[in-house]
Scaffold this motif. Structure first.
Motif, PDB file in Angstrom:
ATOM      1  N   PRO A  24       0.866  -1.256  -0.121  1.00 30.81           N
ATOM      2  CA  PRO A  24      -0.053   0.164   0.091  1.00 30.81           C
ATOM      3  C   PRO A  24       0.856   1.148  -0.072  1.00 30.81           C
ATOM      4  CG  PRO A  24      -0.963  -1.422   1.537  1.00 30.81           C
ATOM      5  CD  PRO A  24       0.407  -2.230   1.068  1.00 30.81           C
ATOM      6  N   SER A  25       1.912   1.088   0.510  1.00 31.33           N
ATOM      7  CA  SER A  25       2.672   2.454   0.779  1.00 31.33           C
ATOM      8  C   SER A  25       3.449   2.742  -0.632  1.00 31.33           C
ATOM      9  CB  SER A  25       3.822   2.276   1.910  1.00 31.33           C
ATOM     10  OG  SER A  25       4.744   1.472   1.721  1.00 31.33           O
ATOM     11  N   TYR A  26       3.461   1.961  -1.280  1.00 24.97           N
ATOM     12  CA  TYR A  26       4.169   2.422  -2.728  1.00 24.97           C
ATOM     13  C   TYR A  26       3.013   2.869  -3.920  1.00 24.97           C
ATOM     14  CZ  TYR A  26       7.976  -0.727  -1.456  1.00 24.97           C
ATOM     15  OH  TYR A  26       9.204  -1.152  -0.853  1.00 24.97           O
ATOM     16  N   ARG A  27       1.784   2.892  -3.254  1.00 26.40           N
ATOM     17  CA  ARG A  27       0.778   3.200  -4.293  1.00 26.40           C
ATOM     18  C   ARG A  27       0.792   4.903  -4.229  1.00 26.40           C
ATOM     19  NH1 ARG A  27      -3.351  -0.741  -1.426  1.00 26.40           N
ATOM     20  NH2 ARG A  27      -2.195  -2.553  -2.015  1.00 26.40           N
ATOM     21  N   PRO A  28       0.196   5.508  -5.075  1.00 29.14           N
ATOM     22  CA  PRO A  28       0.341   7.058  -5.266  1.00 29.14           C
ATOM     23  C   PRO A  28      -0.789   7.596  -4.727  1.00 29.14           C
ATOM     24  CG  PRO A  28      -0.445   6.266  -7.336  1.00 29.14           C
ATOM     25  CD  PRO A  28       0.148   4.978  -6.663  1.00 29.14           C
ATOM     26  N   LEU A  29      -0.745   8.844  -4.141  1.00 28.71           N
ATOM     27  CA  LEU A  29      -1.950   9.518  -3.693  1.00 28.71           C
ATOM     28  C   LEU A  29      -2.985   9.873  -4.665  1.00 28.71           C
ATOM     29  CD1 LEU A  29      -0.263  11.973  -0.971  1.00 28.71           C
ATOM     30  CD2 LEU A  29      -1.470   9.815  -0.460  1.00 28.71           C
ATOM     31  N   ILE A  30      -4.005  10.168  -4.670  1.00 20.97           N
ATOM     32  CA  ILE A  30      -4.952  10.404  -5.597  1.00 20.97           C
ATOM     33  C   ILE A  30      -4.667  12.081  -6.292  1.00 20.97           C
ATOM     34  CG2 ILE A  30      -6.599  11.770  -3.990  1.00 20.97           C
ATOM     35  CD1 ILE A  30      -7.269   9.447  -7.037  1.00 20.97           C
ATOM     36  N   ALA A  31      -3.824  12.702  -5.492  1.00 23.27           N
ATOM     37  CA  ALA A  31      -3.528  14.240  -5.801  1.00 23.27           C
ATOM     38  C   ALA A  31      -2.404  13.899  -7.006  1.00 23.27           C
ATOM     39  CB  ALA A  31      -2.826  14.952  -4.770  1.00 23.27           C
ATOM     40  N   ASP A  32      -1.462  12.702  -6.778  1.00 25.31           N
ATOM     41  CA  ASP A  32      -0.523  12.601  -7.740  1.00 25.31           C
ATOM     42  C   ASP A  32      -0.922  12.022  -8.804  1.00 25.31           C
ATOM     43  OD1 ASP A  32       1.442  13.212  -5.970  1.00 25.31           O
ATOM     44  OD2 ASP A  32       1.534  11.170  -4.857  1.00 25.31           O
ATOM     45  N   ILE A  33      -2.165  11.001  -8.820  1.00 28.83           N
ATOM     46  CA  ILE A  33      -2.938  10.407 -10.090  1.00 28.83           C
ATOM     47  C   ILE A  33      -3.544  11.786 -10.931  1.00 28.83           C
ATOM     48  CG2 ILE A  33      -4.744   8.994 -10.684  1.00 28.83           C
ATOM     49  CD1 ILE A  33      -4.255   7.507  -8.443  1.00 28.83           C
ATOM     50  N   LEU A  34      -3.922  12.403 -10.259  1.00 24.27           N
ATOM     51  CA  LEU A  34      -4.635  13.820 -10.688  1.00 24.27           C
ATOM     52  C   LEU A  34      -3.698  14.519 -11.568  1.00 24.27           C
ATOM     53  CD1 LEU A  34      -7.118  15.619 -11.178  1.00 24.27           C
ATOM     54  CD2 LEU A  34      -6.750  16.764  -8.958  1.00 24.27           C
ATOM     55  N   LEU A  35      -2.551  14.733 -11.000  1.00 20.43           N
ATOM     56  CA  LEU A  35      -1.248  15.600 -11.567  1.00 20.43           C
ATOM     57  C   LEU A  35      -0.779  14.651 -12.930  1.00 20.43           C
ATOM     58  CD1 LEU A  35       0.602  16.946  -8.731  1.00 20.43           C
ATOM     59  CD2 LEU A  35      -0.935  18.017 -10.185  1.00 20.43           C
ATOM     60  N   SER A  36      -0.962  13.255 -13.119  1.00 19.09           N
ATOM     61  CA  SER A  36      -0.631  12.462 -14.026  1.00 19.09           C
ATOM     62  C   SER A  36      -1.604  12.528 -15.114  1.00 19.09           C
ATOM     63  CB  SER A  36      -0.022  11.224 -13.546  1.00 19.09           C
ATOM     64  OG  SER A  36       0.691  10.928 -12.462  1.00 19.09           O
ATOM     65  N   LEU A  37      -2.795  12.562 -14.966  1.00 18.97           N
ATOM     66  CA  LEU A  37      -3.769  12.651 -15.912  1.00 18.97           C
ATOM     67  C   LEU A  37      -4.152  13.851 -16.742  1.00 18.97           C
ATOM     68  CD1 LEU A  37      -6.292  10.263 -14.230  1.00 18.97           C
ATOM     69  CD2 LEU A  37      -4.954   9.619 -16.086  1.00 18.97           C
ATOM     70  N   VAL A  38      -3.832  15.207 -15.892  1.00 21.29           N
ATOM     71  CA  VAL A  38      -4.143  16.372 -16.414  1.00 21.29           C
ATOM     72  C   VAL A  38      -3.585  16.436 -17.846  1.00 21.29           C
ATOM     73  CG1 VAL A  38      -3.988  18.899 -16.069  1.00 21.29           C
ATOM     74  CG2 VAL A  38      -4.810  17.313 -14.347  1.00 21.29           C
ATOM     75  N   PRO A  39      -2.426  16.247 -18.235  1.00 17.69           N
ATOM     76  CA  PRO A  39      -1.497  16.619 -19.272  1.00 17.69           C
ATOM     77  C   PRO A  39      -2.147  15.727 -20.546  1.00 17.69           C
ATOM     78  CG  PRO A  39      -0.010  16.235 -17.587  1.00 17.69           C
ATOM     79  CD  PRO A  39      -1.157  16.041 -17.074  1.00 17.69           C
ATOM     80  N   LEU A  40      -2.755  14.744 -20.134  1.00 17.49           N
ATOM     81  CA  LEU A  40      -3.201  13.723 -21.200  1.00 17.49           C
ATOM     82  C   LEU A  40      -4.638  14.071 -21.610  1.00 17.49           C
ATOM     83  CD1 LEU A  40      -2.200  10.409 -19.548  1.00 17.49           C
ATOM     84  CD2 LEU A  40      -0.889  11.962 -21.051  1.00 17.49           C
ATOM     85  N   VAL A  41      -5.479  15.003 -20.905  1.00 19.93           N
ATOM     86  CA  VAL A  41      -6.761  15.228 -21.416  1.00 19.93           C
ATOM     87  C   VAL A  41      -6.794  16.446 -22.302  1.00 19.93           C
ATOM     88  CG1 VAL A  41      -9.046  15.642 -20.367  1.00 19.93           C
ATOM     89  CG2 VAL A  41      -7.550  13.931 -19.529  1.00 19.93           C
ATOM     90  N   PRO A  42      -7.524  16.731 -23.428  1.00 19.41           N
ATOM     91  CA  PRO A  42      -7.569  17.936 -23.993  1.00 19.41           C
ATOM     92  C   PRO A  42      -8.137  19.177 -23.280  1.00 19.41           C
ATOM     93  CG  PRO A  42      -8.071  16.242 -25.369  1.00 19.41           C
ATOM     94  CD  PRO A  42      -8.108  15.426 -23.974  1.00 19.41           C
ATOM     95  N   VAL A  43      -7.666  20.443 -23.466  1.00 21.27           N
ATOM     96  CA  VAL A  43      -8.071  21.389 -22.788  1.00 21.27           C
ATOM     97  C   VAL A  43      -9.687  21.695 -22.786  1.00 21.27           C
ATOM     98  CG1 VAL A  43      -8.126  24.032 -22.878  1.00 21.27           C
ATOM     99  CG2 VAL A  43      -5.784  22.874 -23.345  1.00 21.27           C
ATOM    100  N   GLU A  44     -10.457  21.184 -23.931  1.00 21.78           N
ATOM    101  CA  GLU A  44     -11.540  21.513 -24.181  1.00 21.78           C
ATOM    102  C   GLU A  44     -12.519  20.496 -23.261  1.00 21.78           C
ATOM    103  OE1 GLU A  44     -10.679  18.939 -27.540  1.00 21.78           O
ATOM    104  OE2 GLU A  44      -9.656  20.702 -26.527  1.00 21.78           O
ATOM    105  N   LEU A  45     -11.706  19.413 -22.705  1.00 22.31           N
ATOM    106  CA  LEU A  45     -12.291  18.422 -21.846  1.00 22.31           C
ATOM    107  C   LEU A  45     -12.024  18.745 -20.451  1.00 22.31           C
ATOM    108  CD1 LEU A  45     -12.186  15.260 -23.987  1.00 22.31           C
ATOM    109  CD2 LEU A  45     -14.247  16.849 -23.639  1.00 22.31           C
ATOM    110  N   GLY A  46     -11.250  19.793 -20.082  1.00 23.87           N
ATOM    111  CA  GLY A  46     -10.675  19.954 -18.609  1.00 23.87           C
ATOM    112  C   GLY A  46      -9.403  19.664 -18.395  1.00 23.87           C
ATOM    113  N   GLY A  47      -8.557  19.284 -19.313  1.00 24.39           N
ATOM    114  CA  GLY A  47      -7.106  18.876 -19.096  1.00 24.39           C
ATOM    115  C   GLY A  47      -6.259  20.060 -19.483  1.00 24.39           C
ATOM    116  N   THR A  48      -5.078  19.704 -19.836  1.00 24.27           N
ATOM    117  CA  THR A  48      -3.975  20.869 -20.174  1.00 24.27           C
ATOM    118  C   THR A  48      -3.597  20.595 -21.751  1.00 24.27           C
ATOM    119  OG1 THR A  48      -2.078  19.949 -19.143  1.00 24.27           O
ATOM    120  CG2 THR A  48      -3.368  21.598 -18.141  1.00 24.27           C
ATOM    121  N   LEU A  49      -3.878  19.399 -22.399  1.00 25.21           N
ATOM    122  CA  LEU A  49      -3.245  18.984 -23.504  1.00 25.21           C
ATOM    123  C   LEU A  49      -3.596  19.715 -24.748  1.00 25.21           C
ATOM    124  CD1 LEU A  49      -1.871  16.714 -24.960  1.00 25.21           C
ATOM    125  CD2 LEU A  49      -3.940  15.397 -25.316  1.00 25.21           C
ATOM    126  N   ARG A  50      -2.626  20.341 -25.416  1.00 25.99           N
ATOM    127  CA  ARG A  50      -3.080  20.969 -26.618  1.00 25.99           C
ATOM    128  C   ARG A  50      -2.328  20.197 -27.843  1.00 25.99           C
ATOM    129  NH1 ARG A  50      -4.945  25.987 -25.691  1.00 25.99           N
ATOM    130  NH2 ARG A  50      -4.749  26.894 -23.552  1.00 25.99           N
TER     131      ARG A  50
END
Length: 340
Positions: A301-327
Motif C-alpha cells: 500500500p505504501s508504494y501506491r500514489p496519492l490521488i493528488a499524484d494521479i490527478l497530476l498525471s492525468l491532467v496533461p493527457l486530457v485535451p483542454v476543452e475536456l478539462g485538461g491541459t493537452l493542446r
C-alpha cells in the motif's frame, strides 16, 4: 366556618393547580418524547456537525406523494436499474420541472446506507460528486432523490448496448480525470476525510455531457471514525485494493492479477485495449496511463500514489476543452459524441 370555607377553597385551588401542572407536564413529556423519537428516526441522519465538515445541509426532506407522482407510482417502465439495495426509478418533479432519479432502498442494510448517504451528501458539494436533492421516509421505505444522469453509468456505457462506442480515448481519460478530482475532494478537502470504499464503474455516473460524478456513498466512512480492527471489509471484488483478495473465496478471479503481466510488458499492452479505441489513441499516452495503473495496484500500500499524484498525471493527457491541459491539433477538432 369562614376559616373552614377559606381552607376548602385553598385546598381546591391547590389541587386544581397540581392537576393542571401534571397535565401540562404530561403533555410536554409526550410532545418531547415524540419529537425526540422523530429526531432519532429522521433528523439524526440529516447533517453532520458543521465544525467537522465544510459546506451546509442542502438535501431536503421530501413528501412521499410528490415522489410517487414524479415516478408515476414507481411504474416498472421507469426503472433505471436494480441491485441488492432495491431499485432506481426515473422521474420528473413538478412544478420544478426537474428530471430525477429515485433510489428506493429495500434490503436489511437500507437504514444504515440511507443514513450514511444523507449525512455525507447533504454536506458536500462538488461538480464530480452526485447531487442529493432530497430524501424521504415512508413507513419502512427509504427514498433518496438525486439529479438524473442522462448517460447512465460508466458500466452501462462500456458493457451495455453501445459497447463503449460513445466513449472516445480522450473522453475516457476525461472521465478518469473527473473521478480523480472527485476523490481528491473527498480525501483532501473534506474534514474529516471521506473514504468511498465502493468505487467501481457502476458507481460512476455520466451526465448529458459525459461529466463523471461519483455516486453510491452507502458504504463510505469518515476517516478516523472507526478503528481499523473494527472495519468490516467492504466493496466489490475486482475493484477493491489487492490485499482484500487475501479474504476472497478460493479460485476467485482477480482483474488485477490478470492485468499485471499486460501492464508491465509494452508488447502485450495493446492486447488489453478496447478495440473501439485501439486505432484512435496515442501509444505514448497509453504507456503513461498503464504506468499510473501499475502504481495503483502495487501489492504494498505504501508504494501506491496519492490521488493528488494521479490527478497530476492525468491532467496533461486530457485535451483542454475536456478539462485538461493537452493542446494538440487533433484533440482541438470538435468531436461528436453520441448521447444514449
Amino acid at each position: 366556618m369562614k376559616s373552614n370555607h377559606k381552607l376548602l377553597i385553598a385546598v381546591i385551588a391547590g389541587s386544581t393547580a397540581i392537576v393542571g401542572a401534571a397535565i401540562i407536564l404530561c403533555v410536554f413529556y409526550i410532545y418531547y418524547y415524540r419529537r425526540k423519537s422523530h429526531r432519532q428516526n429522521v433528523y439524526r441522519l440529516s447533517c453532520l456537525d458543521s465544525d467537522k465538515m465544510s459546506g451546509s445541509c442542502r438535501a431536503l426532506m421530501m413528501d412521499f406523494k410528490k415522489i410517487e407522482s414524479a415516478t408515476d407510482n414507481f411504474r416498472e417502465t421507469n426503472i433505471l436499474g436494480a441491485g441488492g439495495f432495491g431499485c432506481v426509478y426515473q422521474g420528473h418533479l413538478q412544478p420544478a420541472n426537474i428530471s430525477i432519479a429515485v433510489k428506493k432502498l429495500s434490503n436489511a442494510d437500507a437504514i444504515t446506507q440511507f443514513q450514511t448517504e444523507v449525512e455525507l451528501l447533504s454536506k458536500i458539494e462538488h461538480p464530480n460528486i452526485i447531487t442529493l436533492l432530497g430524501y424521504c421516509i415512508h413507513g419502512e421505505t427509504r427514498l433518496l432523490v438525486y439529479q438524473l444522469m442522462h448517460n447512465g453509468s460508466l458500466e452501462t456505457q462500456l458493457h451495455g448496448p453501445s459497447k463503449g462506442s460513445a466513449l472516445t480515448w480522450h473522453l475516457r481519460l476525461k472521465i478518469a480525470l473527473d473521478v480523480a478530482r472527485g476523490l481528491e475532494y473527498l480525501h483532501k478537502h473534506c474534514r474529516p476525510r471521506i473514504i468511498h470504499r465502493d468505487l467501481k464503474s457502476s458507481n460512476i455516473l455520466l451526465d448529458s455531457n459525459f461529466n463523471a460524478k461519483l455516486s453510491d456513498f452507502g458504504l463510505a466512512i469518515l476517516d478516523g471514525s472507526q478503528k481499523k480492527s473494527q472495519l468490516k471489509l467492504s466493496g466489490t471484488l475486482g475493484y477493491v485494493a489487492p490485499e482484500y483478495l487475501l479474504d476472497a473465496p478460493p479460485h476467485t478471479q482477480s482483474t488485477v492479477s490478470w492485468a499485471m503481466p499486460q501492464l508491465t510488458d509494452r508488447t502485450k499492452l495493446p492486447n488489453i485495449v478496447d478495440p473501439v479505441i485501439a486505432n484512435s489513441m496515442d501509444m505514448k499516452h497509453l504507456y503513461q496511463v498503464a504506468a499510473v495503473a501499475l502504481l495503483c495496484i502495487q501489492p504494498e500500500p505504501s508504494y501506491r500514489p496519492l490521488i493528488a499524484d494521479i490527478l497530476l498525471s492525468l491532467v496533461p493527457l486530457v485535451p483542454v476543452e475536456l478539462g485538461g491541459t493537452l493542446r494538440d491539433e487533433k484533440s482541438l477538432k470538435p468531436a461528436t459524441y453520441v448521447h444514449t
